[in-house]
Design a protein around this motif. Structure first.
Motif: not given
Ligand code: SF4
Length: 136
Positions: A12-22, A67-75
């Motif tokens: 999972s991505c680890s985004g806290e600042a974007i709801p999708g990360g949670t 599993v990414d919270g947004c389109e930046k697709r960090c994971a």
């Molecule tokens: S994919 Fe989006 S929500 Fe997840 S860590 Fe990256 S920027 Fe944050």
């Protein structure tokens, strides 16, 4: 004898600042605890990025689903760059769109909408695991 993998790593991505990360993290936990407890392991993305050898080796050897919270697709991008191309890449917003669910905007707390969203994402992860493992 089969060449099919026994387990899938979910990252999972680890985004806290974007709801999708949670939502991504809650959904992965649901899959690990309830939906597919014996068919998957989770890989810690920050440790993976920080150089965790075991994590990278697992992701190099076994199939992974990011599993990414947004389109930046960090994971997805991090996994591909540091280890191997994931077998499956999921993005929370795409799953919610596909399922006709509202985008999640709340940053804190899990209300009914967030729980529905996490359940939908968890079901998609479980389906992706089944597909990779060749389950009926
Ligand atoms: S994919 Fe989006 S929500 Fe997840 S860590 Fe990256 S920027 Fe944050």
């Amino acid at each position: 004898m089969t060449d099919k993998p026994m387990k899938v790593g979910i990252i999972s991505c680890s985004g806290e600042a974007i709801p999708g990360g949670t939502i991504a993290r809650v959904a992965c936990r649901k899959v690990l605890d309830d939906l597919r407890p014996t068919q998957c392991v989770t890989i810690c993305l920050p440790l993976f990025i920080a150089g965790g050898e075991e994590e990278r080796m697992f992701a190099n050897t076994y199939p992974t689903i990011t599993v990414d919270g947004c389109e930046k697709r960090c994971a997805a991008l991090g996994t591909e760059k540091l280890s191997a191309r994931p077998a499956g890449t999921l993005i929370v917003a795409e799953i919610l769109r596909k399922r006709g669910l509202c985008p999640i905007t709340k940053l804190r707390g899990l209300g009914a909408e967030e729980k529905d969203a996490a359940q939908a994402v968890a079901e998609e992860i479980a389906a992706a695991i089944d597909e990779i493992l060749g389950a009926e």
